[in-house]
Scaffold this motif. Structure first.
Motif: not given
Length: 147
Positions: A16-22, A27-30, A104-114
């Motif tokens: 679930a974590y990996r899928s959501h991060m991918v 979605d962030a166009d990285l 930017r990746i850290q921000q996205l990870e923080e969103q997912t972890l939140g």
């Protein structure tokens, strides 16, 4: 309903974590696939980072990691420097663009972890971290399994 096994629960949370991060990264166009993100993280955070150390850490073939690192080099996210300790290898460092990408990746990870921990207390999260770390050390640490 029967409770899931530990094995199933671990697989589910990791998937679930990996899928959501991918999906979040997409979605962030990285422009980075997962392996590239993990390699960039290693370059940004690993002291004395080399291709060989990344391959060991990620448990991947060095040739595969070399291809990923070449992509990161081409994208201007990392650079290489001579390794004074071993002339056969090169030290890897993030460029300013690589550091910005990592932020930017850290921000996205923080969103997912939140999102992942939104109904948990800080104590529950800290307890999970301790348990997960202990389990990892049991499998990867220097201690024999029966100690």
């Amino acid at each position: 309903m029967q409770r899931p096994s530990l094995s199933h629960a671990l697989q589910q949370v990791a998937h679930a974590y990996r899928s959501h991060m991918v999906q979040t990264i997409r979605d962030a166009d990285l422009p980075l696939p997962g392996t590239h993100v993990r390699a960039l993280k290693a370059v940004c955070y690993m002291e004395g980072c080399t291709a060989q150390r990344i391959a060991q850490r990620m448990r991947r073939d060095k040739a595969q990691i070399t291809r990923v690192l070449n992509d990161l080099l081409e994208a201007g996210l990392i650079n290489k420097a001579s390794n004074p300790a071993d002339k056969r290898s090169q030290l890897l460092h993030p460029t300013p663009a690589g550091e910005a990408m990592m932020q930017r990746i850290q921000q996205l990870e923080e969103q997912t972890l939140g999102r992942m921990t939104r109904d948990l207390t800080q104590q529950e999260v800290e307890h999970f971290i301790r348990i997960a770390w202990h389990m990892t050390q049991n499998l990867e640490g220097d201690l024999p399994p029966d100690s």
